[in-house]
Structure formats: C-alpha cells, structure tokens
Enzyme design. Structure first.
Site, short mmCIF file in Angstrom:
data_model
loop_
_atom_site.label_atom_id
_atom_site.label_comp_id
_atom_site.label_asym_id
_atom_site.label_seq_id
_atom_site.Cartn_x
_atom_site.Cartn_y
_atom_site.Cartn_z
N HIS A 1 18.07 -82.57 -10.85
CA HIS A 1 16.81 -83.16 -10.37
C HIS A 1 16.63 -83.04 -8.86
O HIS A 1 16.23 -83.98 -8.19
CB HIS A 1 16.71 -84.63 -10.79
CG HIS A 1 16.67 -84.84 -12.28
ND1 HIS A 1 16.07 -83.97 -13.16
CD2 HIS A 1 17.18 -85.85 -13.06
CE1 HIS A 1 16.20 -84.42 -14.40
NE2 HIS A 1 16.87 -85.55 -14.37
N HIS B 1 10.03 -88.48 -14.71
CA HIS B 1 11.21 -89.01 -15.39
C HIS B 1 11.05 -90.46 -15.84
O HIS B 1 12.01 -91.24 -15.80
CB HIS B 1 12.43 -88.87 -14.46
CG HIS B 1 13.74 -88.87 -15.16
ND1 HIS B 1 14.28 -90.00 -15.75
CD2 HIS B 1 14.62 -87.87 -15.40
CE1 HIS B 1 15.44 -89.68 -16.28
NE2 HIS B 1 15.67 -88.41 -16.11
N GLU C 1 10.45 -84.95 -20.67
CA GLU C 1 10.11 -84.26 -19.44
C GLU C 1 9.62 -82.84 -19.72
O GLU C 1 10.45 -81.94 -19.93
CB GLU C 1 11.34 -84.17 -18.54
CG GLU C 1 11.98 -85.50 -18.21
CD GLU C 1 13.46 -85.34 -17.86
OE1 GLU C 1 13.77 -84.83 -16.78
OE2 GLU C 1 14.30 -85.72 -18.69
C1 BGC Z 1 18.96 -85.65 -17.94
C2 BGC Z 1 20.19 -86.47 -18.23
C3 BGC Z 1 20.49 -87.35 -17.06
C4 BGC Z 1 19.29 -88.19 -16.78
C5 BGC Z 1 19.50 -89.06 -15.58
C6 BGC Z 1 17.84 -86.57 -17.65
O1 BGC Z 1 16.70 -85.84 -17.33
O2 BGC Z 1 18.64 -84.81 -19.01
O3 BGC Z 1 21.28 -85.64 -18.48
O4 BGC Z 1 21.61 -88.15 -17.28
O5 BGC Z 1 18.18 -87.37 -16.55
O6 BGC Z 1 18.64 -90.13 -15.65
#
Ligand code: BGC
Length: 382
Positions: free
Chosen positions: A130, A204, A342
């Site tokens: 991210h 998210h 997402e």
């Molecule tokens: C991911 C997860 C991660 C999470 C964190 C998600 O988008 O796929 O692997 O732990 O984000 O909040």
C-alpha cells in the site's frame, strides 16, 4: 495557507447563498484535530435527504464514517475506524484510507520501469504494501473543492514528490468523494505525473453492513463475478498463475456467506492469508464500469453493490483484526468483524507483464472510480 483560508471562505459563501430547502445533499467542513507535525486535519461531512452521512478526513483522504439506513430506516455507521484523529495517528491499519501510490504489494519493493530498477520502502516483511512506510494513507491531503446541491462532494489533493517512498515522478493525486440522493457514494481517484511512473490507487474501507462493532461479517452474503484468482505465495505475492475458482472456496459467483468455506483447510491460500486475502480476476483488462461485488447483510437488510472499471478486486476478510484494536464507541475489533473490497490492478503487476501495465506517463491521466450503491433487501442497490 492563504489559499486554504480563501477556499474556506468561498465555501462558506456558497453555503450561505444557497437556499436551505432546495439543497438535496449538503456539505460542511470542520477541524478534526492536528497531525503529529501540527498540520490541521479537516473533516468534511456530506449528507443526503435519506439521512445517509459520509465523513471524509484529510488524513489519508479517508472515509471516517458512513451512516446508512437499514430496512427499518435505522441508521448505523457501517465502516470501522476511530472516533478521534488520535486513534488513526496511533494505529493506522488503513481504516477508510486511500491507498497507494501502488495499492497492494510489490515483491521485494522492487520493480522495473523503462529499463531501470526502482526500490521502495519495505513495510510488509520483504515486500512493500500500500505505498510503503509512509503511504498515501498517512499523508495530509488538502481540501481543494467542496460542492453541494443534487450531489454533495469534497475533493482532496496530495502532491507526492519525486522519490516519495522510492516512486519516481512528482505525482498529483485527487480524491473526490461524492454522495448523491440515490444513496450512492462515489470515490473518483485521478493522478498525473511529470515523469514515467507506476500508479494503482484504491480505497481500503473496512465494511460491516450490520454496523461497525456489531460482530462478525461471516454471515454477510457476498457475490464476486470473478471466474479466477491470482494465487499468492507465503508472503502474499502472486505466483504468476491465474486459477479458476470453480469448485474452490473462492467461488463467489453465486452469493454465499463469507464464512461458509473460510475454514476449508485444504486451501493453501486460506492458510497463507488466515482467511480470504487475494485478488479476483474480474476481467483481464480495464473495462466499462460494472458490478465487481455485491454484499448483503441478511439481518439489517443493508445491501451494497460495488462498481469499478478495474480488472482486479482484492477481497480481504479482516483476518488480521486480532482483538487488540479499540475502535469507535469503545468497540473491540476482532478477526472477521469486517470485509475489505479493493478494486485495482492485479497485485505486483509491474513485476508480471502479462497482468497488464501500471505505467503512467506525463500527459496521461490515471483514473479509478469506485461506486458504492446502498439499498435494502435487494431494492435500489442492484
Ligand atoms: C491486504 C492484506 C493486509 C491488509 C492490511 C489488505 O489490502 O490484502 O494482506 O493485511 O490490507 O490492512
């Protein structure tokens, strides 16, 4: 600073000039506190005539709360998070956040672009997740536009400098959250660059259609119109395969409870992710905006459909919420208390040319528009 004051007063003037009764959807702006470096964090509240209310803050251009009516018209906040800015500063966890510059993972934080290797900050074991150590979710965005009328909206902007977290190019990113009277929340992400780079933005938000803190989402009915997933290795990086969902726990083409197959120990992917945490192939390429997921909470009757034009959809079943987070209203968030959807490019696309391209060049505009439509018991949210 002057700019901000001017925008603020323009907005106040707009509010004052519009006759109250004619406004279907309204917007107000307030301070939500201060970041560690003293920067003010704004929060903009968008409301519509059905009582839906979205609050969006400039810390990470994040959806802080969303009130949605159930089948009896009772409102509940359907997104996890904190009541105060301090909660987000202390334990971010991507609640409601805009994620990027590359949402999801880049293997070893390294990717090739135009013959050169770029190295990102690592924040997820050997990988970059991210956007890296200080992704867009932790940046202070600024409000550049607020509108009300048939649709209430706020546009926030962040200018990510060349080299930010290792990504090339000065990239200007805008996030517009718009709430309309037909119970639709639209997030439009737009980005431009002054050098070739890679971009993949998403949102998210952790959803619980029964209301945050109301318990597990394992009984929510989920439909994902994806025929395949891109399986991952033990560090959640795609292994390059595209595997059909037919006959596996990943088959959500017909709606089923999120929890129905989540304990199927024959699935290595569920073991790797501690539950669902992978990318569904909605299409191999960018397409016209279409439904990429539909979720229904049988208890409250709330239904959400999610629209996007992106090829991939990451579905994460809140596996790492471990009962140590105290969120809104003193609620402890536990494993499976939320789901995250997402729409985005496939994870690690820059290292998998056959997944497509995340390249953005000067003169081009990156876009990801995500629409969340709400209704009850099948009505309105089709
Ligand atoms: C991911 C997860 C991660 C999470 C964190 C998600 O988008 O796929 O692997 O732990 O984000 O909040």
């Amino acid at each position: 600073m002057k700019h901000a004051v001017l925008l603020g007063s323009l907005f106040m003037a707009t509010t004052a000039m519009l006759p109250f009764a004619s406004m279907a959807a309204q917007a107000t702006r307030a301070s939500f506190g201060h970041a560690a470096d003293g920067q003010n964090i704004d929060i903009v509240t968008l409301t519509n005539s059905h009582g839906m209310r979205a609050r969006v803050m400039t810390y990470g251009a994040s959806l802080q709360s969303l009130l949605v009516p159930d089948r009896n018209g009772k409102l509940a906040d359907v997104v996890l998070g904190y009541d105060t800015l301090q909660g987000y500063l202390d334990r971010r966890q991507y609640f409601g956040a805009t994620v990027g510059r590359y949402a999801n993972r880049i293997a070893h934080g390294t990717f090739p672009l135009d013959g050169k290797a770029y190295h990102l900050t690592l924040n997820d074991g050997p990988n970059s997740l991210h956007g890296g150590v200080k992704g867009l979710d932790m940046q202070v965005w600024k409000v550049v536009d607020v509108k009300q009328g048939a649709v209430a909206s706020v546009t926030m902007q962040y200018s990510s400098p060349d080299g930010d977290q290792g990504y090339p190019g000065n990239v200007t990113i805008k996030a517009t959250y718009a709430l309309s009277d037909d119970n639709q929340l639209k997030i439009a992400y737009v980005a431009t660059t002054d050098k070739p780079t890679i971009v993949n933005l998403s949102n998210h938000t952790y959803w619980n259609l029964g209301g945050e803190g109301s318990g597990t989402v394992m009984d929510h009915l989920l439909m994902i119109p994806g025929d395949a997933i891109t399986p991952v290795d033990a560090t959640s990086i795609p292994n390059g395969q595209v595997v059909p969902v037919a006959g596996t726990p990943y088959d959500f083409r017909m709606a089923k409870p999120i929890g129905r197959d989540i304990r199927d120990g024959r699935s290595q992917q569920l073991l790797f992710g501690h539950g669902y945490d992978m990318n569904w192939v909605i299409s191999r390429k960018e397409a016209e905006a279409r439904v990429v997921a539909r979720v229904e909470d049988p208890r409250s009757g709330r239904v959400m459909t999610l629209w996007s034009s992106k090829p991939g959809l990451q579905f994460y079943s809140g596996n790492f919420l471990d009962g140590t987070t105290v969120g809104k209203d003193h609620h402890i968030y536990r494993q499976g208390d939320a789901f995250v959807l997402e729409p985005q490019l496939f994870p690690d696309t820059p290292n998998h040319p056959d997944f497509g391209s995340a390249r953005l060049a000067p003169g081009e505009t990156y876009r990801n528009t995500i629409i969340y439509r709400f209704g009850v018991d099948g009505a309105m949210a089709k």
